[in-house]
Scaffold this motif. Structure first.
Motif, PDB file in Angstrom:
ATOM      1  N   UNK A  10       8.470  33.447 -38.695  1.00 31.36           N
ATOM      2  CA  UNK A  10       9.828  33.758 -38.221  1.00 31.36           C
ATOM      3  C   UNK A  10      10.869  33.464 -39.296  1.00 31.36           C
ATOM      4  N   UNK A  11      10.704  32.359 -39.996  1.00 32.20           N
ATOM      5  CA  UNK A  11      11.686  32.021 -41.028  1.00 32.20           C
ATOM      6  C   UNK A  11      11.611  32.968 -42.222  1.00 32.20           C
ATOM      7  N   UNK A  12      10.437  33.490 -42.517  1.00 36.09           N
ATOM      8  CA  UNK A  12      10.276  34.401 -43.658  1.00 36.09           C
ATOM      9  C   UNK A  12      10.594  35.854 -43.301  1.00 36.09           C
ATOM     10  N   UNK A  13      10.091  36.300 -42.141  1.00 36.18           N
ATOM     11  CA  UNK A  13      10.171  37.718 -41.811  1.00 36.18           C
ATOM     12  C   UNK A  13      11.227  38.058 -40.761  1.00 36.18           C
ATOM     13  N   UNK A  14      11.470  37.141 -39.847  1.00 37.88           N
ATOM     14  CA  UNK A  14      12.413  37.412 -38.770  1.00 37.88           C
ATOM     15  C   UNK A  14      11.886  38.404 -37.748  1.00 37.88           C
ATOM     16  N   UNK A  15      10.562  38.466 -37.591  1.00 37.77           N
ATOM     17  CA  UNK A  15       9.939  39.393 -36.644  1.00 37.77           C
ATOM     18  C   UNK A  15       9.737  38.687 -35.305  1.00 37.77           C
ATOM     19  N   UNK A  64      -6.307  42.444 -41.355  1.00 40.31           N
ATOM     20  CA  UNK A  64      -7.105  42.237 -42.570  1.00 40.31           C
ATOM     21  C   UNK A  64      -7.128  43.505 -43.414  1.00 40.31           C
ATOM     22  N   UNK A  65      -7.147  44.655 -42.756  1.00 39.19           N
ATOM     23  CA  UNK A  65      -7.148  45.928 -43.484  1.00 39.19           C
ATOM     24  C   UNK A  65      -5.811  46.195 -44.170  1.00 39.19           C
ATOM     25  N   UNK A  66      -4.741  45.590 -43.670  1.00 37.86           N
ATOM     26  CA  UNK A  66      -3.403  45.836 -44.210  1.00 37.86           C
ATOM     27  C   UNK A  66      -2.995  44.795 -45.253  1.00 37.86           C
ATOM     28  N   UNK A  67      -3.887  43.858 -45.581  1.00 41.45           N
ATOM     29  CA  UNK A  67      -3.529  42.838 -46.574  1.00 41.45           C
ATOM     30  C   UNK A  67      -3.207  43.470 -47.922  1.00 41.45           C
ATOM     31  N   UNK A  68      -2.150  43.024 -48.533  1.00 45.30           N
ATOM     32  CA  UNK A  68      -1.759  43.509 -49.847  1.00 45.30           C
ATOM     33  C   UNK A  68      -0.898  44.763 -49.829  1.00 45.30           C
ATOM     34  N   UNK A  69      -0.710  45.352 -48.689  1.00 45.93           N
ATOM     35  CA  UNK A  69       0.124  46.552 -48.613  1.00 45.93           C
ATOM     36  C   UNK A  69       1.582  46.131 -48.451  1.00 45.93           C
ATOM     37  N   UNK A  70       2.481  46.745 -49.186  1.00 46.34           N
ATOM     38  CA  UNK A  70       3.899  46.346 -49.105  1.00 46.34           C
ATOM     39  C   UNK A  70       4.560  46.685 -47.775  1.00 46.34           C
ATOM     40  N   UNK A  72       3.318  46.122 -44.893  1.00 41.99           N
ATOM     41  CA  UNK A  72       2.802  45.222 -43.851  1.00 41.99           C
ATOM     42  C   UNK A  72       3.048  43.767 -44.253  1.00 41.99           C
ATOM     43  N   UNK A  73       4.300  43.309 -44.178  1.00 41.92           N
ATOM     44  CA  UNK A  73       4.588  41.943 -44.615  1.00 41.92           C
ATOM     45  C   UNK A  73       4.033  40.870 -43.679  1.00 41.92           C
ATOM     46  N   UNK A  74       3.699  41.235 -42.453  1.00 40.46           N
ATOM     47  CA  UNK A  74       3.163  40.259 -41.496  1.00 40.46           C
ATOM     48  C   UNK A  74       1.660  40.079 -41.630  1.00 40.46           C
ATOM     49  N   UNK A  75       1.001  40.905 -42.418  1.00 38.16           N
ATOM     50  CA  UNK A  75      -0.459  40.866 -42.521  1.00 38.16           C
ATOM     51  C   UNK A  75      -1.003  39.506 -42.962  1.00 38.16           C
TER      52      UNK A  75
END
Length: 114
Positions: A10-15, A64-70, A72-75
């Motif tokens: 929450x502090x990093x992404x605000x989602x 896990x499939x979305x790791x490293x993709x820009x 998907x910051x919550x991955x």
């Protein structure tokens, strides 16, 4: 740990959806922990924690499939929640299998005594 992970996300992404999911799962595990503290309700709390871990792992597995993709910051946070859920799930299954083996041995010993 899951609750703390939710506050960090929450502090990093605000989602708010990610925060709500982490608080819900973490809070449910805390409640399960209270149940396991009671001798009468131990197995209920343990099995509930395992079911929650299964649900949490299923919810976080696609991350896990979305790791490293820009896009998907919550991955990374979901992947960390997946690891936590997997650890809880494995420990629950191991405890249940050990209890089953203990009960089977106890039953065999009773049969030998008869």
């Amino acid at each position: 740990m899951t609750t703390v992970l939710g506050f960090a996300a929450e502090s990093k992404l605000g989602d708010p959806a990610l925060f709500q999911g982490a608080i819900t799962l973490g809070g449910a595990w805390i409640i399960c922990g209270f149940f396991t503290g009671s001798k009468q309700w131990y197995w209920h709390g343990l099995i509930a924690a395992g079911v929650l871990a299964l649900l949490g792992a299923a919810r976080c597995a696609p991350a896990v499939l979305a790791l490293g993709k820009p896009d998907a910051p919550a991955a990374p946070y979901q992947a960390a929640a997946l690891v936590i859920a997997f650890v809880v799930l494995v420990s629950t299954v191991r405890t249940l299998r050990a209890e089953r083996a203990r009960r089977q041995l106890e039953e065999l010993q009773k049969e030998d005594e008869d």
